[in-house]
Design an enzyme around this catalytic site. Structure first.
Site, PDB file in Angstrom:
ATOM      1  N   ASN A 132       6.301  -5.091-104.179  1.00 29.42           N
ATOM      2  CA  ASN A 132       7.449  -5.510-105.011  1.00 29.42           C
ATOM      3  C   ASN A 132       8.536  -4.442-105.061  1.00 29.42           C
ATOM      4  OD1 ASN A 132       6.945  -8.074-106.964  1.00 29.42           O
ATOM      5  ND2 ASN A 132       5.042  -7.141-106.257  1.00 29.42           N
TER       6      ASN A 132
ATOM      7  N   GLY B 217       2.638 -16.874 -92.311  1.00 33.90           N
ATOM      8  CA  GLY B 217       3.755 -16.617 -91.386  1.00 33.90           C
ATOM      9  C   GLY B 217       3.864 -15.134 -91.060  1.00 33.90           C
TER      10      GLY B 217
ATOM     11  N   VAL C 190      10.556  -8.907-111.961  1.00 37.16           N
ATOM     12  CA  VAL C 190      11.559  -7.963-112.465  1.00 37.16           C
ATOM     13  C   VAL C 190      12.845  -8.713-112.802  1.00 37.16           C
ATOM     14  CG1 VAL C 190      13.001  -5.979-111.898  1.00 37.16           C
ATOM     15  CG2 VAL C 190      10.596  -5.986-111.235  1.00 37.16           C
TER      16      VAL C 190
ATOM     17  N   THR D  50      -3.561 -10.651-116.312  1.00 38.36           N
ATOM     18  CA  THR D  50      -4.424 -10.983-115.173  1.00 38.36           C
ATOM     19  C   THR D  50      -3.914 -10.430-113.855  1.00 38.36           C
ATOM     20  OG1 THR D  50      -3.229 -13.020-114.797  1.00 38.36           O
ATOM     21  CG2 THR D  50      -5.181 -13.155-116.211  1.00 38.36           C
TER      22      THR D  50
ATOM     23  N   TYR E  69       4.699 -18.364 -96.016  1.00 38.11           N
ATOM     24  CA  TYR E  69       5.151 -16.974 -96.088  1.00 38.11           C
ATOM     25  C   TYR E  69       4.026 -16.013 -95.693  1.00 38.11           C
ATOM     26  CZ  TYR E  69       7.370 -12.767 -98.015  1.00 38.11           C
ATOM     27  OH  TYR E  69       7.936 -11.512 -98.175  1.00 38.11           O
ATOM     28  N   ASP E  70       2.851 -16.119 -96.388  1.00 34.25           N
ATOM     29  CA  ASP E  70       1.841 -15.080 -96.099  1.00 34.25           C
ATOM     30  C   ASP E  70       1.190 -15.276 -94.734  1.00 34.25           C
ATOM     31  OD1 ASP E  70      -0.051 -17.065 -96.966  1.00 34.25           O
ATOM     32  OD2 ASP E  70      -0.173 -16.171 -98.962  1.00 34.25           O
TER      33      ASP E  70
HETATM   34  N1  NAD Z   1      11.837  -7.731-101.923  1.00 37.76           N
HETATM   35  C1  NAD Z   1      10.523  -7.551-101.912  1.00 37.76           C
HETATM   36  O1  NAD Z   1       9.932  -7.175-102.951  1.00 37.76           O
HETATM   37  C2  NAD Z   1       9.731  -7.776-100.648  1.00 37.76           C
HETATM   38  C3  NAD Z   1       8.327  -7.705-100.721  1.00 37.76           C
HETATM   39  C4  NAD Z   1       7.589  -7.888 -99.558  1.00 37.76           C
HETATM   40  C5  NAD Z   1       8.225  -8.101 -98.346  1.00 37.76           C
HETATM   41  N2  NAD Z   1       9.585  -8.167 -98.291  1.00 37.76           N
HETATM   42  C6  NAD Z   1      10.217  -8.442 -96.990  1.00 37.76           C
HETATM   43  O2  NAD Z   1      11.386  -7.657 -96.819  1.00 37.76           O
HETATM   44  C7  NAD Z   1      12.373  -8.397 -96.119  1.00 37.76           C
HETATM   45  C8  NAD Z   1      13.665  -8.413 -96.905  1.00 37.76           C
HETATM   46  O3  NAD Z   1      13.426  -8.945 -98.197  1.00 37.76           O
HETATM   47  P1  NAD Z   1      14.587  -9.045 -99.300  1.00 37.76           P
HETATM   48  O4  NAD Z   1      13.967  -8.857-100.628  1.00 37.76           O
HETATM   49  O5  NAD Z   1      15.740  -8.204 -98.913  1.00 37.76           O
HETATM   50  O6  NAD Z   1      14.940 -10.607 -99.166  1.00 37.76           O
HETATM   51  P2  NAD Z   1      16.347 -11.332 -99.142  1.00 37.76           P
HETATM   52  O7  NAD Z   1      16.065 -12.790 -99.274  1.00 37.76           O
HETATM   53  O8  NAD Z   1      17.298 -10.707-100.099  1.00 37.76           O
HETATM   54  O9  NAD Z   1      16.862 -11.013 -97.670  1.00 37.76           O
HETATM   55  C9  NAD Z   1      16.452 -11.728 -96.526  1.00 37.76           C
HETATM   56  C10 NAD Z   1      17.646 -11.858 -95.585  1.00 37.76           C
HETATM   57  O10 NAD Z   1      17.241 -12.580 -94.413  1.00 37.76           O
HETATM   58  C11 NAD Z   1      18.212 -13.596 -94.134  1.00 37.76           C
HETATM   59  N3  NAD Z   1      17.528 -14.678 -93.422  1.00 37.76           N
HETATM   60  C12 NAD Z   1      16.567 -15.508 -93.882  1.00 37.76           C
HETATM   61  N4  NAD Z   1      16.179 -16.349 -92.907  1.00 37.76           N
HETATM   62  C13 NAD Z   1      16.911 -16.027 -91.801  1.00 37.76           C
HETATM   63  C14 NAD Z   1      16.968 -16.544 -90.489  1.00 37.76           C
HETATM   64  N5  NAD Z   1      16.207 -17.576 -90.084  1.00 37.76           N
HETATM   65  N6  NAD Z   1      17.844 -15.965 -89.613  1.00 37.76           N
HETATM   66  C15 NAD Z   1      18.633 -14.932 -89.991  1.00 37.76           C
HETATM   67  N7  NAD Z   1      18.620 -14.417 -91.238  1.00 37.76           N
HETATM   68  C16 NAD Z   1      17.763 -14.956 -92.122  1.00 37.76           C
HETATM   69  C17 NAD Z   1      18.739 -13.998 -95.516  1.00 37.76           C
HETATM   70  O11 NAD Z   1      19.991 -14.651 -95.460  1.00 37.76           O
HETATM   71  C18 NAD Z   1      18.813 -12.640 -96.217  1.00 37.76           C
HETATM   72  O12 NAD Z   1      20.026 -11.978 -95.963  1.00 37.76           O
HETATM   73  C19 NAD Z   1      11.775  -9.786 -95.865  1.00 37.76           C
HETATM   74  O13 NAD Z   1      11.240  -9.826 -94.558  1.00 37.76           O
HETATM   75  C20 NAD Z   1      10.664  -9.890 -96.885  1.00 37.76           C
HETATM   76  O14 NAD Z   1       9.621 -10.731 -96.450  1.00 37.76           O
HETATM   77  C21 NAD Z   1      10.347  -8.020 -99.414  1.00 37.76           C
END
Ligand code: NAD
Length: 277
Positions: A205, A179, A219, A239, A176-177
């Site tokens: 978050n 990536g 949360v 921490t 993830y990170d």
């Molecule tokens: N929620 C947070 O606190 C947070 C924090 C940091 C970064 N983000 C980033 O924000 C974005 C959205 O996060 P979220 O919390 O809504 O997550 P989420 O998991 O609810 O949404 C991600 C969406 O992407 C879709 N998806 C995953 N892999 C896919 C693929 N290969 N092809 C097509 N669709 C795909 C999933 O089905 C889902 O609908 C992400 O990129 C995440 O890394 C979120």
């Protein structure tokens, strides 16, 4: 052409941005803005879609493989003439005529991104390459939702955008990170090499309606424990610090970043940090 990133660096661009569709400049036909949201069936994506759909000049296309997202999150828009939902995995190329791309597709919670780490890397790297290829082909502006996790296990607090992070390249979170770090690199290389208009948000978050109660994050854990009448627990009391942002504020931040002039990377979170009790 040089663009100032939010960490103060200049990013000299080799070429001007690709030309958008000629319809953008037509005198008599004023089309709607066509916006692609990858990952639009997820938590943040579906709120972003709600906000974008409020503007009657927007047409919204969602591409999602429904790994963590659901049609339920978008049910009020299904059948709407300005809305389209495509079951699509971003690791495969996608050809659609759009003006803006919000590229969110990626599981955000450790439970889901560690489930198939190779797929998570592919989503971040190949998925971002495919979306940048699309942006280049149709002249679209593209925004990547990166993460505060690019700072890894940070050695400075709080982290501003000039901090390069402290990341373990072989750890269980690195799909993830790391990536997301490669995804950011690709964004800036396409910007410098091909003139693509990019925006990079580093999300902290985020919480609010439609977050998955079982996603293992702090949360949702707290709420799940409270609902089940269990004692409230945290993994490493005292921490860790976190910055929490409500989802509607996050969506406003993403749209302002897309519409503004700064490429980013921009941290979007909360300036107030909360320490785990
Ligand atoms: N929620 C947070 O606190 C947070 C924090 C940091 C970064 N983000 C980033 O924000 C974005 C959205 O996060 P979220 O919390 O809504 O997550 P989420 O998991 O609810 O949404 C991600 C969406 O992407 C879709 N998806 C995953 N892999 C896919 C693929 N290969 N092809 C097509 N669709 C795909 C999933 O089905 C889902 O609908 C992400 O990129 C995440 O890394 C979120």
């Amino acid at each position: 052409m040089a663009k100032q990133a939010s960490n103060g660096e200049n990013h000299s661009v080799a070429k001007p941005p690709p030309t958008p569709s000629p319809l953008r400049f037509s005198k008599f036909f004023q089309p709607n803005m066509r916006i692609l949201v990858t990952g639009g069936a997820g938590f943040i994506g579906s709120h972003l879609v709600d906000k974008l759909m409020e503007n009657e000049k927007n047409e919204v296309i969602v591409a999602d493989n429904f790994f963590t997202g659901t049609k339920e999150n978008l049910k009020k828009w299904i059948g709407h003439p300005r809305f389209e939902l495509i079951r699509h995995d971003v690791t495969e190329p996608l050809l659609v005529e759009v003006d803006q791309i919000y590229h969110l597709a990626c599981p955000a919670s450790p439970i889901f991104y560690k489930y198939n780490p190779v797929k998570t890397i592919k989503t971040n790297v190949i998925g971002t390459l495919n979306m940048l290829g699309l942006a280049k082909r149709v002249g679209a502006r593209i925004l990547l939702t990166s993460t505060s996790e690019v700072y890894g296990d940070p050695l400075v607090h709080p982290q501003d955008e000039s901090y390069w992070g402290n990341v373990n390249p072989i750890g269980v979170r690195s799909c993830y990170d790391e990536g997301k770090r490669v995804a950011e690199t690709l964004m800036f290389d396409y910007h410098r090499q091909h003139g693509i208009e990019i925006r990079v948000a580093r999300i902290f978050n985020t919480y609010g309606p439609r977050m998955n109660i079982d996603d293992g994050r702090v949360v949702s854990n707290f709420i799940a424990q409270a609902v089940r009448g269990e004692p409230l627990t945290v993994q490493a009391p005292g921490t860790q610090t976190r910055s929490f942002c409500y989802v509607s504020d996050m969506v406003d931040g993403l749209i302002r970043l897309m519409e503004g002039e700064n490429t980013g990377p921009i941290n979007i979170g909360n300036p107030g940090y909360i320490r785990d009790p």
